[in-house]
Structure formats: structure tokens, C-alpha cells
Design a protein around this motif. Structure first.
Motif, PDB file in Angstrom:
ATOM      1  N   SER A   1     -30.619 -16.268  -2.613  1.00  0.00           N
ATOM      2  CA  SER A   1     -31.355 -17.513  -2.392  1.00  0.00           C
ATOM      3  C   SER A   1     -30.833 -18.063  -1.025  1.00  0.00           C
ATOM      4  O   SER A   1     -31.371 -18.834  -0.672  1.00  0.00           O
ATOM      5  CB  SER A   1     -31.083 -18.554  -3.439  1.00  0.00           C
ATOM      6  N   ARG A   2     -29.716 -17.375  -0.572  1.00  0.00           N
ATOM      7  CA  ARG A   2     -29.071 -17.934   0.681  1.00  0.00           C
ATOM      8  C   ARG A   2     -29.499 -16.996   1.825  1.00  0.00           C
ATOM      9  O   ARG A   2     -28.937 -17.069   3.015  1.00  0.00           O
ATOM     10  CB  ARG A   2     -27.550 -17.795   0.649  1.00  0.00           C
ATOM     11  N   CYS A   3     -30.268 -16.099   1.579  1.00  0.00           N
ATOM     12  CA  CYS A   3     -30.663 -15.031   2.535  1.00  0.00           C
ATOM     13  C   CYS A   3     -32.425 -15.041   2.708  1.00  0.00           C
ATOM     14  O   CYS A   3     -33.005 -15.396   1.842  1.00  0.00           O
ATOM     15  CB  CYS A   3     -30.397 -13.833   2.029  1.00  0.00           C
ATOM     16  N   ALA A   4     -32.797 -14.762   3.836  1.00  0.00           N
ATOM     17  CA  ALA A   4     -34.122 -14.625   4.445  1.00  0.00           C
ATOM     18  C   ALA A   4     -34.358 -13.140   3.947  1.00  0.00           C
ATOM     19  O   ALA A   4     -33.663 -12.155   4.658  1.00  0.00           O
ATOM     20  CB  ALA A   4     -34.645 -14.761   5.700  1.00  0.00           C
ATOM     21  N   ILE A   5     -35.128 -12.813   2.925  1.00  0.00           N
ATOM     22  CA  ILE A   5     -35.157 -11.118   2.415  1.00  0.00           C
ATOM     23  C   ILE A   5     -36.342 -10.312   3.091  1.00  0.00           C
ATOM     24  O   ILE A   5     -37.393 -10.916   3.088  1.00  0.00           O
ATOM     25  CB  ILE A   5     -35.597 -11.235   0.767  1.00  0.00           C
ATOM     26  N   PHE A   6     -36.278  -9.393   3.729  1.00  0.00           N
ATOM     27  CA  PHE A   6     -36.969  -8.564   4.161  1.00  0.00           C
ATOM     28  C   PHE A   6     -37.194  -7.091   3.534  1.00  0.00           C
ATOM     29  O   PHE A   6     -36.220  -6.423   3.366  1.00  0.00           O
ATOM     30  CB  PHE A   6     -36.497  -8.089   5.468  1.00  0.00           C
ATOM     31  N   ARG A   7     -38.307  -7.020   3.009  1.00  0.00           N
ATOM     32  CA  ARG A   7     -38.391  -5.647   2.270  1.00  0.00           C
ATOM     33  C   ARG A   7     -38.963  -4.647   3.045  1.00  0.00           C
ATOM     34  O   ARG A   7     -40.288  -4.708   3.416  1.00  0.00           O
ATOM     35  CB  ARG A   7     -39.274  -5.927   0.975  1.00  0.00           C
ATOM     36  N   PHE A   8     -38.397  -3.515   3.323  1.00  0.00           N
ATOM     37  CA  PHE A   8     -38.821  -2.196   3.897  1.00  0.00           C
ATOM     38  C   PHE A   8     -39.616  -1.349   3.268  1.00  0.00           C
ATOM     39  O   PHE A   8     -38.989  -1.104   2.139  1.00  0.00           O
ATOM     40  CB  PHE A   8     -37.526  -1.909   4.615  1.00  0.00           C
ATOM     41  N   ALA A   9     -40.658  -1.032   3.601  1.00  0.00           N
ATOM     42  CA  ALA A   9     -41.421  -0.064   2.838  1.00  0.00           C
ATOM     43  C   ALA A   9     -41.216   1.376   3.392  1.00  0.00           C
ATOM     44  O   ALA A   9     -40.696   1.655   4.625  1.00  0.00           O
ATOM     45  CB  ALA A   9     -43.033  -0.393   3.050  1.00  0.00           C
ATOM     46  N   PRO A  10     -41.531   2.559   2.395  1.00  0.00           N
ATOM     47  CA  PRO A  10     -41.467   3.852   2.927  1.00  0.00           C
ATOM     48  C   PRO A  10     -42.279   3.893   4.244  1.00  0.00           C
ATOM     49  O   PRO A  10     -43.349   3.356   4.370  1.00  0.00           O
ATOM     50  CB  PRO A  10     -41.914   4.520   1.681  1.00  0.00           C
ATOM     51  N   LEU A  11     -41.816   4.889   5.251  1.00  0.00           N
ATOM     52  CA  LEU A  11     -42.739   4.873   6.452  1.00  0.00           C
ATOM     53  C   LEU A  11     -43.982   5.773   6.267  1.00  0.00           C
ATOM     54  O   LEU A  11     -44.096   6.755   5.459  1.00  0.00           O
ATOM     55  CB  LEU A  11     -41.759   5.722   7.441  1.00  0.00           C
ATOM     56  N   LYS A  12     -44.895   5.445   7.049  1.00  0.00           N
ATOM     57  CA  LYS A  12     -46.341   6.270   7.046  1.00  0.00           C
ATOM     58  C   LYS A  12     -46.050   7.396   7.428  1.00  0.00           C
ATOM     59  O   LYS A  12     -45.540   7.656   8.443  1.00  0.00           O
ATOM     60  CB  LYS A  12     -47.357   5.183   7.836  1.00  0.00           C
ATOM     61  N   GLY A  13     -47.181   8.475   6.957  1.00  0.00           N
ATOM     62  CA  GLY A  13     -47.070   9.814   7.417  1.00  0.00           C
ATOM     63  C   GLY A  13     -47.277   9.780   8.906  1.00  0.00           C
ATOM     64  O   GLY A  13     -46.585  10.774   9.434  1.00  0.00           O
ATOM     65  N   GLU A  14     -48.071   9.082   9.431  1.00  0.00           N
ATOM     66  CA  GLU A  14     -48.624   9.403  10.731  1.00  0.00           C
ATOM     67  C   GLU A  14     -47.455   8.907  11.856  1.00  0.00           C
ATOM     68  O   GLU A  14     -47.058   9.505  12.909  1.00  0.00           O
ATOM     69  CB  GLU A  14     -49.767   8.653  11.050  1.00  0.00           C
ATOM     70  N   ASP A  15     -46.578   7.930  11.316  1.00  0.00           N
ATOM     71  CA  ASP A  15     -45.431   7.438  11.992  1.00  0.00           C
ATOM     72  C   ASP A  15     -44.285   8.365  12.127  1.00  0.00           C
ATOM     73  O   ASP A  15     -43.943   8.719  13.033  1.00  0.00           O
ATOM     74  CB  ASP A  15     -44.917   6.166  11.611  1.00  0.00           C
TER      75      ASP A  15
ATOM     76  N   ALA B   1     -34.316   4.311   0.735  1.00  0.00           N
ATOM     77  CA  ALA B   1     -33.360   5.078   1.721  1.00  0.00           C
ATOM     78  C   ALA B   1     -34.207   5.651   2.931  1.00  0.00           C
ATOM     79  O   ALA B   1     -35.267   6.136   2.718  1.00  0.00           O
ATOM     80  CB  ALA B   1     -32.275   6.281   1.237  1.00  0.00           C
ATOM     81  N   GLY B   2     -33.638   5.468   4.116  1.00  0.00           N
ATOM     82  CA  GLY B   2     -34.106   6.566   5.330  1.00  0.00           C
ATOM     83  C   GLY B   2     -35.242   5.755   5.767  1.00  0.00           C
ATOM     84  O   GLY B   2     -36.114   6.329   6.682  1.00  0.00           O
ATOM     85  N   VAL B   3     -35.595   4.271   5.795  1.00  0.00           N
ATOM     86  CA  VAL B   3     -36.592   3.793   6.203  1.00  0.00           C
ATOM     87  C   VAL B   3     -36.343   2.782   7.307  1.00  0.00           C
ATOM     88  O   VAL B   3     -37.115   1.951   7.956  1.00  0.00           O
ATOM     89  CB  VAL B   3     -37.461   2.870   5.157  1.00  0.00           C
ATOM     90  N   GLY B   4     -34.868   2.538   7.768  1.00  0.00           N
ATOM     91  CA  GLY B   4     -34.512   2.053   9.035  1.00  0.00           C
ATOM     92  C   GLY B   4     -33.780   0.732   8.685  1.00  0.00           C
ATOM     93  O   GLY B   4     -33.596  -0.109   9.695  1.00  0.00           O
TER      94      GLY B   4
ATOM     95  N   ASP C   1     -37.800   0.195  19.534  1.00  0.00           N
ATOM     96  CA  ASP C   1     -38.008   1.586  19.425  1.00  0.00           C
ATOM     97  C   ASP C   1     -38.026   2.005  18.002  1.00  0.00           C
ATOM     98  O   ASP C   1     -38.259   3.183  17.618  1.00  0.00           O
ATOM     99  CB  ASP C   1     -36.625   2.522  20.042  1.00  0.00           C
ATOM    100  N   ILE C   2     -37.895   1.195  17.193  1.00  0.00           N
ATOM    101  CA  ILE C   2     -37.855   1.307  15.640  1.00  0.00           C
ATOM    102  C   ILE C   2     -39.351   1.734  15.234  1.00  0.00           C
ATOM    103  O   ILE C   2     -40.217   1.073  15.712  1.00  0.00           O
ATOM    104  CB  ILE C   2     -37.138  -0.013  14.795  1.00  0.00           C
ATOM    105  N   VAL C   3     -39.182   2.981  14.490  1.00  0.00           N
ATOM    106  CA  VAL C   3     -40.434   3.324  14.263  1.00  0.00           C
ATOM    107  C   VAL C   3     -41.090   2.697  12.726  1.00  0.00           C
ATOM    108  O   VAL C   3     -40.249   2.176  11.896  1.00  0.00           O
ATOM    109  CB  VAL C   3     -40.335   4.874  13.689  1.00  0.00           C
ATOM    110  N   GLY C   4     -42.267   2.300  12.685  1.00  0.00           N
ATOM    111  CA  GLY C   4     -42.741   1.366  11.754  1.00  0.00           C
ATOM    112  C   GLY C   4     -42.184  -0.016  11.350  1.00  0.00           C
ATOM    113  O   GLY C   4     -41.879  -0.422  12.264  1.00  0.00           O
TER     114      GLY C   4
END
Length: 315
Positions: free
Chosen positions: A148-162, A45-48, A16-19
């Protein structure tokens, strides 16, 4: 309309997560394998980030997720005692009905350096019984041994259409009619922040049966894009008094703050140079003035005086 819509419509599963499609696809592999490394979610902030962490924990841990999940906000519990007591006590216990336990630390960039070093030690000691999910706005504030001990996930700002689709879904679910322009205006001011956009939508909906563009502007207390466009045009073409009048009207009658005005002027100038409506050299000169004005306003100078001085530089 009971309770905040942000919580009512918070996604409960990864699907259900958007973007953030690429991130979700990678996380679903961890769910299928029933194992995962320590993770770090970083982004604005606010990207999930929090929603994704909660959904991932529910998917991995199954029915017993509450017994095997610890959530701490590092803004409140930012000291070394939190790591030594809360986290250590939780990690020592064996998982119940799940492959391992999950500790979710929100806003880790607010933890002290000492607490981060203590956390690194816990991450080393309990690799067999627990996995950590760390969430932060700025990964640069996290010490290298943790990164270095983590798999890093970079969340981007959500797209306008989403954001647009999600807002239309929420408004329809709540039984509100809405103008297309109202939704577009919310998306414009949210700047990729889903939480902010849903809060704006709920606030605008409190004004009547229809969510209109005017209701949105009443809520956000920001200048209309066309007013900012006129202000910049008049300043650049030498009409200082005309630009000053728009500035005064926007700040006094609409209640727009100095920080919001400077951000909107920056967005308008940037849009023009990207659309080839402004020369790069002119843009460079203007950005220098905008940066100085922004700094002075944030340091406590009078916003009206500083913005009028900026308009004088535009001439």
C-alpha cells in the motif's frame, strides 16, 4: 567475446530498455519532476526489473548516483538485521548533490515477514530523504502494508519481436553471422526472458563463426517443436510405440529433462486448442494428466516412466 553479453549489452538508460513501453513512459515523468514515490517492480525473471531500477536511479540522481544509491539483494540479506543496520544507516545521511537517496531491494519476496515489517517502518520514517524501489517475482509474498506504500509496476514477459530485434543487434555488434531460424528458436525457448535469450545466444556463438539452429539446439538441450508435435500426434492417434520411441530418442540422445519435456508437451497441447485443432473437452482431460505427471516428476518420480504413463493416457 570477453565477459557475459548480458552485462555488456545491459541498457544504461531508460530509453534503451527493450519493451515495457508503458512503464518507461510513466517512470520518465518521475525523472522530469525530480521526485518519485516508493516503487515496486513485480514480474517474471529476465524482463528488465533490475535494469529499469538502475537506469531510473541514474536518471533521477544524475552524476552523484553512486553516492546516493544503495543496492541490496534480499536473497543474501533477508533478515531483520539488514533493515536495522544497512538500510537505516544509509537513510539517516543527507543526500549529496541529489534531491533524495534511493534504496533498491532486489528479490524482496525472499525477505522474512519480520524483516518486511521492519522495512515498512523505515519506509515511513525516511519519506523526506529516501525513496525505495522494491523488486520481486511474486507480489503476493509481500505484506499488504508495504504494497500500500508503493506504486506497483507489473512487468510482462517480453514480446517475441522485441527479443528478436535485440538478439540480431547483439549478434551483429559481435560480428557473428546468424540464421533467422536460430534467432526464432532462441525466442521460442526464452519464453519472454531477455536474460535467458542473450545467454543462449552467447553459448550458441561459442560453437563457430555462424550462429545456426543446430548450435542453438545443442545449447538448450530441449526437444525440437516438430518432434513434440509428432509425439503428441502419434499418442493421440493410438501409435503408442511410435510416440514412446520419439520420447526415448529426445530424452536419451538430446538430453532433454523431464521438466522440459512436460512443459513442451503442455505448450503443444495448448497451441492446438488455441488454433481450434483440438476440442476443449479433450484438452481438459489432457491437462489433468499433464498436471499429475508434472507434480510427480517434481516430487522425484522417474521422469521416463511418468512421461510414458502420460502418453498411455493420451491414447
Amino acid at each position: 567475446m570477453i565477459g557475459p553479453w548480458v552485462e555488456k549489452y545491459r541498457p544504461q538508460s531508460l530509453d534503451d530498455i527493450v519493451g515495457q513501453t508503458q512503464i518507461i513512459n510513466r517512470l520518465e515523468k518521475y525523472v522530469n519532476e525530480e521526485s518519485m514515490p516508493n516503487l515496486m517492480f513485480t514480474g517474471p525473471a529476465g524482463v528488465g526489473k533490475t535494469t529499469t531500477a538502475l537506469s531510473l536511479a541514474k536518471a533521477v540522481l544524475g552524476d552523484y548516483w553512486k553516492q546516493n544509491f544503495l543496492e541490496l539483494n534480499a536473497s543474501d540479506a533477508r533478515g531483520i538485521d539488514t533493515v536495522r543496520n544497512n538500510i537505516k544507516n544509509f537513510c539517516r545521511l543527507k543526500p549529496v548533490g541529489a534531491p533524495f537517496r534511493i534504496i533498491f531491494l532486489d528479490e524482496v519476496d525472499n525477505m522474512t515477514k519480520d524483516a518486511q515489517h521492519a522495512l515498512r517502518r523505515e519506509m515511513e520514517m525516511y519519506t523526506k530523504t529516501a525513496s525505495f524501489i522494491l523488486s520481486c517475482n511474486y507480489s503476493s509474498k509481500i505484506i499488504d502494508p508495504i504494497q500500500s506504500r508503493c506504486a506497483i509496476f507489473r512487468f510482462a514477459p517480453l514480446k517475441g519481436e522485441d527479443i528478436n530485434k535485440r538478439l540480431e543487434y547483439i549478434a551483429s555488434s559481435e560480428g557473428f553471422e546468424f540464421d533467422e531460424e536460430a534467432i526464432k528458436t532462441i525466442v521460442y525457448f526464452a519464453e519472454g526472458d531477455m536474460r535467458k535469450s542473450v545467454n543462449m545466444l552467447q553459448s550458441a556463438a561459442s560453437e563457430g563463426e555462424v550462429i545456426s539452429e543446430n548450435a542453438v539446439y545443442d545449447v538448450v538441450s530441449k526437444a525440437r517443436p516438430e518432434d513434440i508435435n509428432n509425439l503428441v500426434t502419434k499418442a493421440l492417434t493410438g501409435d503408442f510405440m511410435g510416440a514412446r520411441n520419439i520420447l526415448r530418442e529426445t530424452m536419451v540422445l538430446h538430453g532433454t529433462s523431464g521438466e522440459d519435456m512436460i512443459n513442451q508437451i503442455y505448450q503443444e497441447v495448448s497451441r492446438r486448442v488455441m488454433d481450434d485443432k483440438m476440442e476443449g473437452k479433450v484438452y481438459m482431460d489432457l491437462i489433468e494428466g499433464i498436471a499429475d505427471t508434472d507434480f510427480r516428476i517434481r516430487e522425484g518420480a522417474n521422469p521416463r516412466i511418468q512421461l510414458e504413463a502420460l502418453l498411455a493416457k493420451f491414447l
